[in-house]
Each structure stands twice: as C-alpha cells, then as structure tokens.
Enzyme design. Structure first.
Site, PDB file in Angstrom:
ATOM      1  CB  SER B 148      -0.963  -0.050   1.199  1.00  0.00           C
ATOM      2  OG  SER B 148      -1.999   0.884   1.023  1.00  0.00           O
ATOM      3  CG  ASP B 224      -7.115  -3.347  -2.304  1.00  0.00           C
ATOM      4  OD1 ASP B 224      -7.682  -2.453  -1.647  1.00  0.00           O
ATOM      5  OD2 ASP B 224      -5.902  -3.598  -2.238  1.00  0.00           O
ATOM      6  CG  HIS B 256      -5.502  -2.709   1.029  1.00  0.00           C
ATOM      7  ND1 HIS B 256      -4.867  -2.504  -0.176  1.00  0.00           N
ATOM      8  CD2 HIS B 256      -4.917  -1.834   1.895  1.00  0.00           C
ATOM      9  CE1 HIS B 256      -3.948  -1.554  -0.041  1.00  0.00           C
ATOM     10  NE2 HIS B 256      -3.949  -1.138   1.190  1.00  0.00           N
TER      11      HIS B 256
END
Lengths: 277, 277
Positions: B148, B224, B256
């Site tokens: 991320s 996600d 995610h």
C-alpha cells in the site's frame, strides 16, 4: 464430415496428426494439426486451442512451439488450426497482412472476403464439433491461446464465449486492433467501414465492456519489434481498470518470434491444465 | 550510533529482533524490526526492505506477513522499518492517513511536518548505514518491497535509486498518488502546493519518465476495498507503455489485508532472492 489424414507421427507417447476436411464455414478444404496425448487412448482429454499469427498455417506452432511434450505430460490435446481459408478461388491481397494467412478470426461481411473468410465460425463452431466427433477430446474442457493475431483471436473468442472456453491466455496479442494498423485495415476490409462492427473484435474494448469470468495470462516480449502495433499498454490498462483477474507480464528482451513463444509455452500449458483438468 | 535491543526471539533458526535508535534524520527515536537468518552467523547476507502501509508500525508485517520462514530458507535478512516518526513532540493529524503512521516515505519541506517527517532520508540513507554497521547484512545486495503506502515507497525509492536496490516488488501499491485522495492530501501537506515537487513521489510518473533497470513484480487483489485510491490501472498502463520488464498481477478475490500479503509473500521473497543471491 469426412476427415482425411495427411500425416500422423508418434510424439512423446502420443500422436501428432495433420488432417484435412471440407469446411462448410469457409467453403474450402481446411487443414489443421492436432496433438493427442497417450492419455487419450483411455479417456476424453481437455483440448487447448492454439491460434497462430499473421502469415502462419497450421504448421508453424506445431513444429516450432515445442508444446507436444508439455501437453503429453499434462494429458491434454492441443489443436493448431489454419489462419485463413486457402485455395485458388479464395480472395487474397498482395500484402502479407490481409487475405490468406490473415483471417483475423472474424466472419467477413464484405466482398470479396465474405464467401470464404468465416474464420470465427470455423474456429468457434465447426472445428470443435468435428474434433468431438472424431477424436477423444472433451468439448466441455476447452482452453484457448494464441500468438499475435492468434492472441487477438483467443482473447476475443474467449471473452465472447466464456461458457465454451474455461481458460484463456495469449502471447503478444494484437491487443487493440481498432486503434492499430494491425486491425483497422483488416477490420475495415472484412467488416466494412462502420467501426461499431469492429468493437466485438478488439480485446481492449471487450475487456472494458465485459471482461472474462476466469483469470487471464498474457505474456509480451519487451523487445518485440511490433510493440507499437500490438499496443499492450491499452489492454493492460483495461485489465487493471476492470480488476480483471489475471496477469500481464512484460518479459525482458524477448521479441515476437517463436523463440519467445517456446520459452513461455510451459507456463501457458500449465496455466490451462490447472484450469481444465 | 547507539542501538538498543528491545527484544530478540529465535525464529526459524535465525533471530527476529526489535531495535531502537536515535535517528538524526527524524530527530526522534526510531524502532525497527529485523529478521536475520541463521546463514548470517557465517556471512553477510542480502537484505530485503519491507515498507508498511498507512497506520502500521514496524510490528505489523513482522507479526502478520509470515516472511521469516521464507527468508530463513532463502538466507536473506528482512527489515521492517516504522512508517513515521513518533513521540509527543512530533506533529500529527486527527486523520489516520496524515502524520504519525503516514509518513508516505518523503522528506517533508513544509511545517509542521518538516522537523521530523524525513522518512525518505531515514529509509534510503540512515537506516541502511546503521544496519551495515551493526548486523551482517550486505548493503550491496538490497531489495525493496512494501504494501500500500509502503508499495508506493518501495517503487519510488527503487526507481530513484536503482543502484542501491537490485530488486523491487510491491503489494497493492498506492500507484498514482498525484491523482488520488491517497496522495494529493499528503503530498500537499508534506511537500507544499507546488505539484511539480510531487512527481518524484508518484510511481506512475516515475515509470513513465524513467522506469527501473530490472524487472518489477506487482500484486494487487481484485477485491481490494481501496482500488479507486490505489489506481493500479495507471501504473499498469505506464509499465506496459514503457515496455518495463516485469509483471502486474491482478489476484482474484484478494482484499487489502495482510491475508493477501501473506498469501503472496513467498512469491515476492523468491523474486528478490533470485535477484540478490
């Protein structure tokens, strides 16, 4: 339908055959290669369709892609259709990328191509039926792949008929033909000037509009001499914007040749096998 | 620089440690996790940098990514830095995505962030030097990955300093922060309103302008919950338009979380190991 055996060779315990038949779709004789693994002596096996690129016949991948051992080990058949109708009464063009060897996997609606250039129908409907009737292949377990123009064919066919093709991959596909000189010329010739008819034959458009219910594998060489015509970036964007399951791999240093195809054939055969077995 | 050992645990024949030190870059104490494989008792080993995402500390990946066994088997170290400076005198924001836990791997030029938020310098210069001085890691064989915000950090750092990082990958990176609410807010706060300064911290921009000399691996989950903020399609397009060696994988059904990271950690450790050993 009658089927003529042109050759059969023992290969990795199975049989590499070449066959000819009268095609209703194209109105011509059509020739294809088919590798059947030893396993097919005992049971119907899954079948992987390999669609070839511009200028190719049924023979190119059959002799240069080194798929037979991989398919023998996996216990799947692989079929190598021709890329266009052939014969003296079949329309052609002086250019290598239109007419014979360049059917683009569409059903032509325009003269002079319309009478014979019905490759979509031939690949999607007629040849699968013939294979099922004559060989121990399981038409409920079909995957499809191809190279360049054949990658275009594999992707567009699989996205249009996901119920028929349980797996799909492509080597260096012509990825956005409605925006490329590899596409606009041919789609215009075969389908006419109304560009709305072209959209069903553009992987980037189909990916944006509907995608594919399974995963997609695409390999592209970074040193491919035709990158500007193939337009991998358009399809990669469409895949990821759609969140299409799968992977787009830019393989460093590989060009557009069968040395590239052969290098990654194992990955593709495994990809299909995992989804068809 | 003095180094305080907060904990050391035996793990897969090696040692998982947590250490604290005074950082000149951030002007604060900084804490990091470091796994050293058993092989490091005999020789300097390659080191993989794992940069974490928003809200994380050094601890998240260390406890949830399941990287230790893989790195032990591969014979490489893995380091888990913190994601921002910490402490009562460090500026912060009420939002989870600005300030503490959200350093974004930049050197802040704007108040109130400038005094301590120097994470780029800390990660790229200070912490590698400290590791090389205190542990049997080989600074000439470093790879970098992250998740991320950390994937953003890994990609931007590797493309800026390819001479330092011989391999790079990312899990669900913030891929185009100059065009995302995960990016515009933070880059504006840390770097100011002149957007030209943001470009050095956007993977899609860096990919378009310079790329990376090696191969890049990116994994992204198709389920996600932050896809609209991550913008994988922008980076995928930039990669393929540049013909950047590597692969962009859209993994079906993954979200995610660290369950996604853990699932593909083996692929990433292998990816780096092949390029660092």
């Amino acid at each position: 339908m009658s089927l003529e055996t042109l050759s059969e060779n023992r290969s990795f315990g199975g049989t590499q055959g070449v066959y000819r038949h009268k095609s209703q779709a194209t109105g011509t004789d059509m020739t294809f290669g088919l590798f059947m693994p030893e396993l097919a002596e005992h049971a119907r096996v899954p079948v992987l369709w390999y669609l070839s690129g511009l200028t190719c016949t049924h023979e190119n991948a059959m002799t240069k892609a080194a798929a037979q051992q991989l398919c023998a080990d996996a216990g799947i058949a692989i079929v190598f259709p021709d890329t266009s109708p052939r014969g003296d009464d079949v329309a052609d063009d002086e250019a290598y990328d239109l007419g014979k060897g360049a059917g683009f996997y569409v059903n032509a609606t325009q003269d002079p191509w319309k009478p014979h250039f019905q490759m979509w129908h031939y690949i999607v409907h007629e040849l699968p039926e013939l294979l099922g009737d004559n060989f121990a292949v399981d038409r409920d377990r079909m995957g499809i792949t191809g190279h360049s123009m054949g990658g275009h064919g594999a992707l567009t066919i699989a996205m249009t008929h996901p119920e028929r093709y349980k797996s799909v991959s492509a080597f260096a596909p012509i990825a956005n033909p409605t925006e490329s000189d590899w596409g606009r010329k041919q789609l215009g010739a075969y389908l006419g000037s109304d560009e709305s008819a072209w959209r069903a034959h553009d992987s980037t458009v189909l990916m944006t509009e509907k995608g594919y219910p399974g995963e997609i594998l695409i390999d592209q060489g970074s040193s491919d001499q035709f990158l500007d015509l193939l337009k991998p970036e358009s399809l990669a964007h469409a895949m990821m914007a759609r969140r299409q399951s799968g992977q787009f791999r830019m393989q460093p240093g590989y060009d557009h040749s069968y040395f590239f195809v052969q290098t990654f054939m194992n990955d593709h055969v495994m990809w299909h096998t995992e989804r068809l077995i």
